[in-house]
Design a protein around this motif. Structure first.
Motif, PDB file in Angstrom:
ATOM      1  N   ASN A  84       0.830  -1.208   0.000  1.00 38.96           N
ATOM      2  CA  ASN A  84       0.000   0.000   0.000  1.00 38.96           C
ATOM      3  C   ASN A  84       0.865   1.259   0.000  1.00 38.96           C
ATOM      4  O   ASN A  84       0.574   2.222  -0.693  1.00 38.96           O
ATOM      5  CB  ASN A  84      -0.897   0.048   1.246  1.00 38.96           C
ATOM      6  N   ALA A  94       2.403   1.801  -3.385  1.00 37.91           N
ATOM      7  CA  ALA A  94       1.386   2.283  -4.326  1.00 37.91           C
ATOM      8  C   ALA A  94       1.050   3.746  -4.031  1.00 37.91           C
ATOM      9  O   ALA A  94       0.879   4.552  -4.956  1.00 37.91           O
ATOM     10  CB  ALA A  94       0.130   1.417  -4.218  1.00 37.91           C
ATOM     11  N   TYR A  95       0.982   4.079  -2.753  1.00 40.69           N
ATOM     12  CA  TYR A  95       0.671   5.451  -2.342  1.00 40.69           C
ATOM     13  C   TYR A  95       1.764   6.415  -2.808  1.00 40.69           C
ATOM     14  O   TYR A  95       1.485   7.479  -3.355  1.00 40.69           O
ATOM     15  CB  TYR A  95       0.531   5.503  -0.814  1.00 40.69           C
ATOM     16  N   ALA A 138       3.818   5.983  -5.259  1.00 42.86           N
ATOM     17  CA  ALA A 138       3.784   6.087  -6.725  1.00 42.86           C
ATOM     18  C   ALA A 138       2.647   6.993  -7.186  1.00 42.86           C
ATOM     19  O   ALA A 138       2.784   7.727  -8.160  1.00 42.86           O
ATOM     20  CB  ALA A 138       3.642   4.700  -7.338  1.00 42.86           C
ATOM     21  N   GLU A 139       1.528   6.969  -6.460  1.00 46.83           N
ATOM     22  CA  GLU A 139       0.364   7.748  -6.891  1.00 46.83           C
ATOM     23  C   GLU A 139       0.443   9.218  -6.488  1.00 46.83           C
ATOM     24  O   GLU A 139       0.144  10.100  -7.289  1.00 46.83           O
ATOM     25  CB  GLU A 139      -0.914   7.119  -6.337  1.00 46.83           C
ATOM     26  N   TYR A 140       0.825   9.473  -5.239  1.00 45.23           N
ATOM     27  CA  TYR A 140       0.744  10.848  -4.725  1.00 45.23           C
ATOM     28  C   TYR A 140       2.089  11.557  -4.655  1.00 45.23           C
ATOM     29  O   TYR A 140       2.147  12.776  -4.597  1.00 45.23           O
ATOM     30  CB  TYR A 140       0.087  10.861  -3.339  1.00 45.23           C
ATOM     31  N   HIS A 144      -0.330  13.751   3.402  1.00 43.38           N
ATOM     32  CA  HIS A 144       0.359  12.587   2.826  1.00 43.38           C
ATOM     33  C   HIS A 144       1.306  11.969   3.859  1.00 43.38           C
ATOM     34  O   HIS A 144       1.329  10.766   4.056  1.00 43.38           O
ATOM     35  CB  HIS A 144       1.167  12.989   1.586  1.00 43.38           C
TER      36      HIS A 144
END
Lengths: 107, 133
Positions: free
Chosen positions: A73, A76-77, A79-81, B56
């Motif tokens: 996760n 992936a996070y 890479a996305e944000y 974030h």
């Protein structure tokens, strides 16, 4: 997928074979721990040594699977944000890890 | 246990720094721990330009297994922190907190701001420059 633990294990000595759905796991408990668990089983604190070992293993596999999922996760996070790492940044991070390793030993 | 402390400039650069992403991934894989000082978060969350990045970072603290990336509170360290901050004449609360955590835990500190990097080095901290070349 998590392996399911078959509770049929050999209870008579310190060596246990826990049969997993995928493959059998040979497990040697230290004699002292095995004796302690046998005593607990005799007093009814745990059902049996084998079921106890099977539960501990199941919990551990579950925890490892959860951790693996959370690591995925995070990647992936990132890479996305954020900006995904590349070879250069990974090499830099690896140098940082070596440096803080030494830092820890120095103190 | 080895680890790194993130300062305020890391939050400002988090969305575009590959180096910081590499550190976060390494932390998630269990290679080390990362400390995010509470005052870095409060400062960044209160600044329009870094507000989104703060979320974030906080989200990653929640997601990384075994609390390897964590928010460090001031709590009982309020008085020693104030003394440290005053001794080193650190103006910004977030960076002062980051320097304090790095100094007390003997951890490295990560920064992407030249003035902060110079100041941390003067204090004797082990600094890593997170700016992409």
């Amino acid at each position: 997928m998590l392996p399911t633990v078959n509770r049929k294990v050999q209870d008579s000595c310190a060596c246990y074979v826990v049969r997993m759905a995928t493959k059998p796991v040979n497990l040697s408990l230290p004699e002292e721990l095995a004796a302690e668990l046998r005593a607990k089983a005799a007093h009814g604190e745990i059902r049996s040594v084998s079921s106890y070992v099977a539960d501990v293993l199941t919990e551990r596999f579950q925890r490892e699977a959860d951790d693996e999922q959370r690591r995925a996760n995070v990647e992936a996070y990132v890479a996305e944000y954020l900006t995904p790492p590349d070879g250069d940044s990974n090499a830099w991070a690896s140098d940082v890890l070596d440096a803080i390793d030494v830092l820890g030993r120095d103190r | 246990m080895k680890g790194l402390v993130f300062d305020s400039s890391v939050v400002a650069h988090i969305a575009r720094s590959r180096k910081i992403s590499s550190l976060i991934v390494q932390c998630a894989r269990g290679a080390m721990n990362v400390c995010v000082p509470a005052l870095v978060l409060t400062e960044a969350a209160a600044t329009a330009a870094t507000k989104e990045a703060t979320f974030h970072l906080y989200r990653l603290c929640q997601e990384i297994p075994a609390e390897r990336m964590f928010v460090a509170p001031i709590g009982d360290n309020a008085i020693p922190f104030a003394a440290f901050r005053s001794e080193h004449a650190l103006v910004l609360e977030g960076d002062a907190h980051a320097a304090y955590e790095a100094a007390t835990m003997f951890w490295g500190i990560v920064s992407a701001d030249q003035a902060c990097i110079d100041r941390y080095r003067q204090i004797g901290l082990y600094v890593f420059d997170a700016r992409d070349q």
